[in-house]
Write an enzyme that holds these catalytic residues in place. Structure first.
Site, mmCIF file in Angstrom:
data_model
loop_
_atom_site.group_PDB
_atom_site.id
_atom_site.type_symbol
_atom_site.label_atom_id
_atom_site.label_comp_id
_atom_site.label_asym_id
_atom_site.label_seq_id
_atom_site.Cartn_x
_atom_site.Cartn_y
_atom_site.Cartn_z
ATOM 1 N N ASP A 37 0.803 -0.858 0.302
ATOM 2 C CA ASP A 37 0.161 -0.036 -0.387
ATOM 3 C C ASP A 37 1.354 1.140 0.092
ATOM 4 O O ASP A 37 1.565 1.657 1.029
ATOM 5 C CB ASP A 37 -1.113 -0.625 1.084
ATOM 6 C CG ASP A 37 -1.907 1.085 1.560
ATOM 7 O OD1 ASP A 37 -1.905 1.448 0.114
ATOM 8 O OD2 ASP A 37 -2.532 1.089 2.276
ATOM 9 N N HIS A 38 0.897 1.935 -0.942
ATOM 10 C CA HIS A 38 2.397 3.094 -1.186
ATOM 11 C C HIS A 38 1.818 3.635 -2.667
ATOM 12 O O HIS A 38 0.746 4.117 -3.019
ATOM 13 C CB HIS A 38 3.844 2.200 -2.214
ATOM 14 C CG HIS A 38 4.524 1.684 -1.279
ATOM 15 N ND1 HIS A 38 5.893 1.659 -1.165
ATOM 16 C CD2 HIS A 38 4.615 0.612 -0.330
ATOM 17 C CE1 HIS A 38 6.304 0.918 -0.225
ATOM 18 N NE2 HIS A 38 5.666 0.318 -0.034
ATOM 19 N N GLY A 106 3.734 2.527 9.340
ATOM 20 C CA GLY A 106 4.289 3.927 7.539
ATOM 21 C C GLY A 106 6.064 3.968 7.551
ATOM 22 O O GLY A 106 6.747 4.051 7.820
ATOM 23 N N GLU A 107 5.928 4.466 6.371
ATOM 24 C CA GLU A 107 7.171 5.124 5.834
ATOM 25 C C GLU A 107 6.765 6.879 5.713
ATOM 26 O O GLU A 107 6.098 6.782 4.486
ATOM 27 C CB GLU A 107 8.096 4.557 4.817
ATOM 28 C CG GLU A 107 8.132 2.905 4.871
ATOM 29 C CD GLU A 107 7.218 1.762 4.739
ATOM 30 O OE1 GLU A 107 6.085 2.439 3.415
ATOM 31 O OE2 GLU A 107 6.768 0.716 4.762
ATOM 32 N N ASN A 110 5.651 6.612 1.460
ATOM 33 C CA ASN A 110 4.226 7.258 1.618
ATOM 34 C C ASN A 110 3.744 7.927 2.341
ATOM 35 O O ASN A 110 2.031 8.413 1.547
ATOM 36 C CB ASN A 110 3.202 6.210 1.673
ATOM 37 C CG ASN A 110 4.500 4.864 0.772
ATOM 38 O OD1 ASN A 110 4.283 5.157 -0.441
ATOM 39 N ND2 ASN A 110 5.158 3.800 1.068
ATOM 40 N N GLY A 173 10.359 -5.174 17.373
ATOM 41 C CA GLY A 173 10.986 -5.173 18.504
ATOM 42 C C GLY A 173 10.197 -5.139 19.544
ATOM 43 O O GLY A 173 9.033 -5.264 19.545
ATOM 44 N N THR A 190 8.822 -8.779 7.877
ATOM 45 C CA THR A 190 9.994 -8.993 7.003
ATOM 46 C C THR A 190 10.862 -9.511 7.097
ATOM 47 O O THR A 190 11.820 -9.763 5.679
ATOM 48 C CB THR A 190 9.825 -7.426 5.872
ATOM 49 O OG1 THR A 190 10.519 -7.362 6.627
ATOM 50 C CG2 THR A 190 8.696 -7.232 5.884
#
Length: 320
Positions: A37-38, A106-107, A110, A173, A190
């Protein structure tokens, strides 16, 4: 038996191609279809980034058996969490209950399209609030919520599948593994890291699904596969602490300009050797994952990959 998934990689194919790939992947025997989802591709060379939720709607209608999953959606910037609950429930209804909502923090790549990217501590706080909003709405509850980051004066999701859409939370983590155990029905990672699974189990997630993802590049010419991976996936080894912060494809290009083909090939199996690809998948199985989705790197190679997977790869993975 581990569920074998196929990744609809929005960054490397257009919307019609993705739907075609989904239909074919279900037909050849994949158990699950997961979708990125980008808003942007990682690198310009990938060349695509359609809206994942439109594609999911089409895939839900065009398929009938395979499980579906967002891998993963960020509910804190581009999307308000109440809207995420609505669209997840809609996909759940369209797919007759085959959809799992994968969520992550998120990142910048995006999310900056709607404004500044919050500091990591702030976005983790936002993410927990989002989970507190999404879960009751998926369960059919009316919600009024007032937090430090989100307000929901009054919300209720009208169209839902017979059973609430399950959630899975991406973790890297102890803090995120604990969130996954507290709020969700599964964990996403991942990397084939058994330690993450153990932290999730210790926090109360034992017995729940564990979703992983492995990138490979199948093709008849190993050298050509290495070139494709270097061209399109050389960002892969930088880790999420870096990947979450860079703002655009040009930043990823600059950050990876000194990454060599051999560096990328060390982490992504390339070429025609089915044993190498099975071994990459096996690492997740050995780490305790119950669902593993394969990314075939390279948009143009998907039809070839799916034919090969039906004949050679899937029979081998079924025997693990």
């Amino acid at each position: 038996m581990v569920s074998v998934g196929y990744t609809l990689m929005c960054e490397q194919a257009g919307p019609k191609q993705l739907v075609d790939h989904a239909v074919r992947a279900e037909a050849v025997g994949f158990d699950q279809l997961v979708i990125s989802d980008h808003y942007y591709p990682w690198l310009d060379a990938q060349g695509h980034s359609p809206y994942a939720w439109s594609v999911l709607g089409a895939v839900a209608h065009a398929t009938s058996r395979a499980e579906l999953m967002s891998f993963v959606t960020c509910p804190i910037r581009r999307y308000h969490p109440a809207v995420v609950a609505q669209k997840a429930s809609t996909i759940g209804a369209l797919s007759d209950g085959r959809f799992t909502l994968g969520l992550g923090a998120g990142e910048n790549l995006n999310e900056h399209v709607v404004g500044g990217w919050p500091h990591v501590q702030q976005r983790h706080e936002m993410f927990e609030e989002a989970l507190q909003i999404i879960r009751p709405l998926l369960n059919g509850e009316s919600l009024t919520f007032s937090g430090n980051h989100f307000d929901v004066p009054d919300a209720y999701v009208w169209d839902r599948p017979e059973q609430p859409v399950p959630m899975a939370v991406a973790a890297s983590g102890r803090q995120s593994a604990t969130l996954a155990a507290e709020y969700a029905n599964g964990i996403v990672a991942t990397e084939p890291d058994r330690h993450i699974i153990e932290m999730y189990d210790d926090a109360g997630g034992a017995g729940q699904p564990r979703y992983g993802q492995v990138a490979i590049c199948y093709g008849p010419d190993e050298a050509e596969c290495r070139k494709i991976v270097h061209d399109q996936f050389r960002w892969f080894g930088m880790g999420w602490k870096v990947n979450a912060e860079l703002p655009g494809p040009e930043s990823f290009a600059a950050a990876t300009q000194f990454v060599r083909e051999e560096d990328v090939a060390e982490g992504i199996s390339c070429g025609p050797d089915v044993d190498a690809h099975v071994e990459a998948f096996r690492k997740f199985v050995d780490a305790g994952f119950t669902h593993v989705a394969i990314v075939q790197v390279g948009g143009e190679s998907q039809p070839m990959f799916l034919d090969w997977a039906q004949e050679q790869l899937l029979p081998r993975l079924r025997s693990l």
